[in-house]
Design a protein around this motif. Structure first.
Motif, PDB file in Angstrom:
ATOM      1  N   HIS A  62      75.630  11.417  15.691  1.00  0.00           N
ATOM      2  CA  HIS A  62      76.221  10.201  16.268  1.00  0.00           C
ATOM      3  C   HIS A  62      75.727   9.979  17.702  1.00  0.00           C
ATOM      4  CE1 HIS A  62      79.675  11.548  13.426  1.00  0.00           C
ATOM      5  NE2 HIS A  62      78.733  10.912  12.770  1.00  0.00           N
ATOM      6  N   ARG A  63      75.714  11.037  18.486  1.00  0.00           N
ATOM      7  CA  ARG A  63      75.237  10.931  19.863  1.00  0.00           C
ATOM      8  C   ARG A  63      73.768  10.530  19.923  1.00  0.00           C
ATOM      9  NH1 ARG A  63      76.035  16.211  23.083  1.00  0.00           N
ATOM     10  NH2 ARG A  63      75.104  14.884  24.685  1.00  0.00           N
ATOM     11  N   SER A  64      72.949  11.160  19.081  1.00  0.00           N
ATOM     12  CA  SER A  64      71.506  10.898  19.142  1.00  0.00           C
ATOM     13  C   SER A  64      71.185   9.467  18.728  1.00  0.00           C
ATOM     14  CB  SER A  64      70.731  11.892  18.276  1.00  0.00           C
ATOM     15  OG  SER A  64      71.032  11.728  16.899  1.00  0.00           O
ATOM     16  N   THR A  65      71.914   8.937  17.736  1.00  0.00           N
ATOM     17  CA  THR A  65      71.665   7.558  17.301  1.00  0.00           C
ATOM     18  C   THR A  65      71.994   6.572  18.416  1.00  0.00           C
ATOM     19  OG1 THR A  65      72.151   8.142  15.003  1.00  0.00           O
ATOM     20  CG2 THR A  65      72.219   5.811  15.567  1.00  0.00           C
ATOM     21  N   LEU A  66      73.145   6.766  19.067  1.00  0.00           N
ATOM     22  CA  LEU A  66      73.508   5.889  20.186  1.00  0.00           C
ATOM     23  C   LEU A  66      72.551   6.064  21.357  1.00  0.00           C
ATOM     24  CD1 LEU A  66      77.399   6.318  20.061  1.00  0.00           C
ATOM     25  CD2 LEU A  66      76.139   4.221  19.560  1.00  0.00           C
ATOM     26  N   THR A  67      72.145   7.295  21.637  1.00  0.00           N
ATOM     27  CA  THR A  67      71.219   7.562  22.739  1.00  0.00           C
ATOM     28  C   THR A  67      69.872   6.886  22.503  1.00  0.00           C
ATOM     29  OG1 THR A  67      72.260   9.670  23.322  1.00  0.00           O
ATOM     30  CG2 THR A  67      69.963   9.373  23.974  1.00  0.00           C
ATOM     31  N   ARG A  68      69.372   6.960  21.274  1.00  0.00           N
ATOM     32  CA  ARG A  68      68.076   6.338  20.957  1.00  0.00           C
ATOM     33  C   ARG A  68      68.138   4.821  21.056  1.00  0.00           C
ATOM     34  NH1 ARG A  68      66.897  10.145  15.666  1.00  0.00           N
ATOM     35  NH2 ARG A  68      66.070  11.959  16.787  1.00  0.00           N
ATOM     36  N   HIS A  69      69.283   4.245  20.696  1.00  0.00           N
ATOM     37  CA  HIS A  69      69.427   2.787  20.758  1.00  0.00           C
ATOM     38  C   HIS A  69      69.547   2.302  22.197  1.00  0.00           C
ATOM     39  CE1 HIS A  69      70.761  -1.243  19.453  1.00  0.00           C
ATOM     40  NE2 HIS A  69      71.681  -1.151  20.398  1.00  0.00           N
ATOM     41  N   TYR A  70      70.387   2.984  22.989  1.00  0.00           N
ATOM     42  CA  TYR A  70      70.661   2.512  24.344  1.00  0.00           C
ATOM     43  C   TYR A  70      69.773   3.146  25.406  1.00  0.00           C
ATOM     44  CZ  TYR A  70      74.660   0.257  22.293  1.00  0.00           C
ATOM     45  OH  TYR A  70      75.442  -0.546  21.524  1.00  0.00           O
ATOM     46  N   LYS A  71      68.998   4.149  25.023  1.00  0.00           N
ATOM     47  CA  LYS A  71      68.128   4.858  25.977  1.00  0.00           C
ATOM     48  C   LYS A  71      68.937   5.391  27.161  1.00  0.00           C
ATOM     49  CE  LYS A  71      64.478   3.615  23.537  1.00  0.00           C
ATOM     50  NZ  LYS A  71      65.128   2.950  22.401  1.00  0.00           N
ATOM     51  N   GLU A  72      70.155   5.820  26.861  1.00  0.00           N
ATOM     52  CA  GLU A  72      71.056   6.400  27.851  1.00  0.00           C
ATOM     53  C   GLU A  72      71.682   7.659  27.251  1.00  0.00           C
ATOM     54  OE1 GLU A  72      71.868   5.448  30.941  1.00  0.00           O
ATOM     55  OE2 GLU A  72      70.631   3.649  30.980  1.00  0.00           O
ATOM     56  N   PRO A  73      71.936   8.690  28.058  1.00  0.00           N
ATOM     57  CA  PRO A  73      72.574   9.890  27.524  1.00  0.00           C
ATOM     58  C   PRO A  73      74.025   9.615  27.141  1.00  0.00           C
ATOM     59  CG  PRO A  73      72.381  10.041  29.914  1.00  0.00           C
ATOM     60  CD  PRO A  73      71.633   8.812  29.501  1.00  0.00           C
ATOM     61  N   VAL A  74      74.357   9.811  25.884  1.00  0.00           N
ATOM     62  CA  VAL A  74      75.709   9.563  25.397  1.00  0.00           C
ATOM     63  C   VAL A  74      76.474  10.883  25.361  1.00  0.00           C
ATOM     64  CG1 VAL A  74      77.068   8.876  23.386  1.00  0.00           C
ATOM     65  CG2 VAL A  74      75.098   7.512  24.087  1.00  0.00           C
ATOM     66  N   MET A  75      77.576  10.928  26.109  1.00  0.00           N
ATOM     67  CA  MET A  75      78.398  12.136  26.198  1.00  0.00           C
ATOM     68  C   MET A  75      79.499  12.097  25.140  1.00  0.00           C
ATOM     69  SD  MET A  75      76.855  13.566  28.661  1.00  0.00           S
ATOM     70  CE  MET A  75      75.875  13.227  30.122  1.00  0.00           C
ATOM     71  N   ALA A  76      79.705  13.189  24.446  1.00  0.00           N
ATOM     72  CA  ALA A  76      80.788  13.309  23.475  1.00  0.00           C
ATOM     73  C   ALA A  76      81.055  14.784  23.218  1.00  0.00           C
ATOM     74  CB  ALA A  76      80.434  12.605  22.169  1.00  0.00           C
ATOM     75  N   ALA A  77      82.270  15.075  22.793  1.00  0.00           N
ATOM     76  CA  ALA A  77      82.656  16.456  22.498  1.00  0.00           C
ATOM     77  C   ALA A  77      82.885  16.608  20.995  1.00  0.00           C
ATOM     78  CB  ALA A  77      83.927  16.822  23.268  1.00  0.00           C
ATOM     79  N   THR A  78      83.019  17.843  20.535  1.00  0.00           N
ATOM     80  CA  THR A  78      83.217  18.102  19.111  1.00  0.00           C
ATOM     81  C   THR A  78      84.173  19.270  18.910  1.00  0.00           C
ATOM     82  OG1 THR A  78      82.115  18.802  17.057  1.00  0.00           O
ATOM     83  CG2 THR A  78      81.126  19.525  19.126  1.00  0.00           C
ATOM     84  N   SER A  79      84.866  19.256  17.770  1.00  0.00           N
ATOM     85  CA  SER A  79      85.755  20.358  17.419  1.00  0.00           C
ATOM     86  C   SER A  79      85.002  21.561  16.855  1.00  0.00           C
ATOM     87  CB  SER A  79      86.803  19.887  16.394  1.00  0.00           C
ATOM     88  OG  SER A  79      87.646  18.903  16.933  1.00  0.00           O
ATOM     89  N   SER A  80      83.705  21.390  16.593  1.00  0.00           N
ATOM     90  CA  SER A  80      82.825  22.494  16.175  1.00  0.00           C
ATOM     91  C   SER A  80      83.373  23.260  14.967  1.00  0.00           C
ATOM     92  CB  SER A  80      82.595  23.459  17.348  1.00  0.00           C
ATOM     93  OG  SER A  80      81.953  22.813  18.411  1.00  0.00           O
ATOM     94  N   PHE A  81      83.574  22.543  13.875  1.00  0.00           N
ATOM     95  CA  PHE A  81      84.039  23.191  12.644  1.00  0.00           C
ATOM     96  C   PHE A  81      83.034  24.238  12.166  1.00  0.00           C
ATOM     97  CE2 PHE A  81      87.257  20.284  10.342  1.00  0.00           C
ATOM     98  CZ  PHE A  81      87.912  20.019  11.531  1.00  0.00           C
ATOM     99  N   THR A  82      83.565  25.359  11.727  1.00  0.00           N
ATOM    100  CA  THR A  82      82.762  26.336  10.982  1.00  0.00           C
ATOM    101  C   THR A  82      83.416  26.489   9.611  1.00  0.00           C
ATOM    102  OG1 THR A  82      84.051  28.114  11.985  1.00  0.00           O
ATOM    103  CG2 THR A  82      81.947  27.544  13.034  1.00  0.00           C
ATOM    104  N   GLU A  83      83.049  27.537   8.869  1.00  0.00           N
ATOM    105  CA  GLU A  83      83.560  27.688   7.506  1.00  0.00           C
ATOM    106  C   GLU A  83      85.089  27.746   7.477  1.00  0.00           C
ATOM    107  OE1 GLU A  83      81.174  29.374   8.837  1.00  0.00           O
ATOM    108  OE2 GLU A  83      79.418  29.441   7.508  1.00  0.00           O
ATOM    109  N   GLY A  84      85.687  28.452   8.446  1.00  0.00           N
ATOM    110  CA  GLY A  84      87.140  28.607   8.452  1.00  0.00           C
ATOM    111  C   GLY A  84      87.864  27.286   8.599  1.00  0.00           C
ATOM    112  N   ALA A  85      87.472  26.489   9.577  1.00  0.00           N
ATOM    113  CA  ALA A  85      88.104  25.195   9.799  1.00  0.00           C
ATOM    114  C   ALA A  85      87.855  24.259   8.619  1.00  0.00           C
ATOM    115  CB  ALA A  85      87.583  24.575  11.089  1.00  0.00           C
ATOM    116  N   SER A  86      86.696  24.370   7.994  1.00  0.00           N
ATOM    117  CA  SER A  86      86.359  23.510   6.862  1.00  0.00           C
ATOM    118  C   SER A  86      87.261  23.781   5.665  1.00  0.00           C
ATOM    119  CB  SER A  86      84.902  23.716   6.455  1.00  0.00           C
ATOM    120  OG  SER A  86      84.034  23.436   7.538  1.00  0.00           O
ATOM    121  N   VAL A  87      87.771  25.013   5.559  1.00  0.00           N
ATOM    122  CA  VAL A  87      88.621  25.387   4.429  1.00  0.00           C
ATOM    123  C   VAL A  87      90.101  25.254   4.781  1.00  0.00           C
ATOM    124  CG1 VAL A  87      89.295  27.262   2.875  1.00  0.00           C
ATOM    125  CG2 VAL A  87      86.873  26.930   3.469  1.00  0.00           C
ATOM    126  N   PHE A  88      90.480  25.746   5.949  1.00  0.00           N
ATOM    127  CA  PHE A  88      91.898  25.827   6.301  1.00  0.00           C
ATOM    128  C   PHE A  88      92.371  24.715   7.243  1.00  0.00           C
ATOM    129  CE2 PHE A  88      90.518  30.248   5.442  1.00  0.00           C
ATOM    130  CZ  PHE A  88      91.296  30.474   4.319  1.00  0.00           C
TER     131      PHE A  88
END
Length: 459
Positions: free
Chosen positions: A53-79
């Protein structure tokens, strides 16, 4: 190229989309959140989703798009990802110090069933949200809708979770912007100022994704709608929603919560749609249209009249977002052109209804939206009925190259050109720019393909 093997025979497809004319909901939610001052978008899902999502917006606007993530791994994906989001909220406020965290869901968190409202309330109850800070949320699974509906969902969340009604009506108008460029939002503000109307525009990505280079990095640029403005939107006289798909849901939410009446108008792209926007805004505010705006309209009409012979009868194929395609199609008809093939990947019956109304002047025109309205279908239509011009985002360049037709980049995303985020397409001035671009590619082709005896200095 593989597109040269696109067959002319069109077959009904139920379970297959080829080259979709859309992207996923979280991209729209992230873009809407960037239009709020001091806001950090947060993707509740995996790191890979957020990176895309960040890279698509960055490529369109030619500006660094800041965003954070919950960083799911296998555990979060299941539980479930509640623990991830709670820790993220605490860390983000401690490290990045935003005024607002705007959380949007992804396929992964929606599939497991995370309840963003419940998690946000728990974060507040646990004291993880500092005094004077905010966490808002929107449900935006990628397996339904498009980037346009994701934008609408986040915009609705912003309106419903911030607006307050004190019972005292303010002399201001809310303008709820559908998905448009920072340059377009800047033009909306300029036109409102020319009219002498105080507005609350949200979201507002001007001075965020077109911020000037000063030599210093600013994590939260000065642009964006402020929290105070968003809260005051509940006391405005009325709202104008620019787009029935991307903006109207927020206007409905604001009306339900704070009893702010609204009117839905098309994005002011082209002559007719801009006329309706200007008249609706002047009527809502009770002001007269100034001479300067009338002069801008006159200049547009003058060029339309002078160049009519170059537009008349030219067939056009276009694809993109519904709220942009509706007024753009109308504008092409006003120019005397024939929009014969129109595709939007965003689902919704409103698009079909409006297109039927607008295209009454072009019997037999093809238009479709939703899951099976993709660029493969558009290409097939073009092979059966060739066109003189293609209008759409960067992905249209492959079809334009294969069919050897002029191509105007318009919409989202535009990855291989600049200018879209700096020069407006809305209003009379933006419409004049669109005319210039269309004339440019049509005349370039005429020059390029003219035989020697018809190669003219003055066209």
């Amino acid at each position: 190229m593989l597109l040269r093997h696109t067959p002319k025979e069109v077959k009904e497809r139920e379970g297959l989309t080829i080259n979709p004319a859309k992207t996923c909901q979280p991209i729209g939610a992230m873009y809407a959140a960037l239009g709020i001052h001091g806001c950090l978008p947060h993707s509740h899902g995996s790191q890979g989703c957020c990176s895309y999502h960040r890279s698509t917006l960055t490529r369109h606007y030619k500006e660094p798009v800041m965003a954070a993530t919950s960083s799911f791994t296998e555990g979060a994906s299941v539980f479930g990802g509640q623990a991830n989001l709670l820790q993220s909220i605490e860390t983000i406020f401690a490290v990045y110090d935003p005024d607002i965290i705007a959380v949007h869901s992804t396929c992964l968190s929606e599939t497991i069933g995370d309840d963003l409202q419940q998690i946000t309330k728990k974060a507040s109850d646990d004291g993880k949200i500092p005094e004077g800070k905010y966490v808002i949320y929107a449900s935006t699974p990628s397996f339904v809708g498009s980037h346009v509906t994701g934008y609408a969902n986040m915009l609705t969340g912003i309106a419903e979770q911030f607006a307050r009604s004190t019972g005292e009506t303010k002399d201001q108008i809310n303008i709820i912007a559908g998905w448009m460029e920072p340059s377009d939002m800047r033009e909306i503000k300029r036109l409102s100022k020319e009219l002498g109307v105080k507005i609350v525009l949200f979201p507002d990505t001007s001075d965020v994704l077109d911020a000037p280079q000063t030599g210093k990095h600013v994590f939260y640029p000065k642009g964006g709608t402020t929290v105070e403005e968003l809260k005051s939107a509940g006391d405005s006289k009325c709202s104008l929603a620019l787009g029935c798909i991307s903006a109207e849901p927020a206007a409905i939410g604001l009306d339900k919560k704070c009893k702010v009446p609204f009117e839905t108008v098309d994005m002011p792209i082209g002559l007719s749609a801009t006329d309706r926007f200007i008249m609706s805004l002047s009527k809502a505010a009770g002001v007269e249209v100034p001479d300067e705006i009338t002069a801008e309209r006159g200049r547009l009409v003058d060029v339309m009249t002078d160049m009519e012979q170059y537009f008349y009868g030219k067939k056009v194929a276009l694809f993109g977002d519904p709220d942009q395609l509706i007024p753009l199609t109308e504008f092409l008809l006003d120019l005397g052109m024939k929009p014969v093939h129109i595709v939007s990947g965003t689902p919704g019956m409103r698009f079909e209804k409006r297109m039927k109304e607008i295209l009454q002047r072009i019997p037999g025109a093809n238009f479709k939206n939703g899951l099976n309205a993709d660029m493969f279908l558009l290409h097939q239509w073009m092979k059966n009925e060739p066109v003189d011009l293609l209008i759409g985002n960067t992905y249209g360049k492959y079809i334009a190259r294969d069919e050897n037709i002029p191509f105007i980049r318009f919409g989202f995303p535009i990855l291989d050109r600049i200018g879209h985020s700096y020069f407006p397409n809305v209003g009379y001035t933006g419409s004049l720019r669109l005319i210039e671009k269309i004339l440019g590619v049509l005349m370039d082709r005429q020059d390029r393909e003219a035989p020697e005896e018809k190669f003219e200095l003055v066209m």
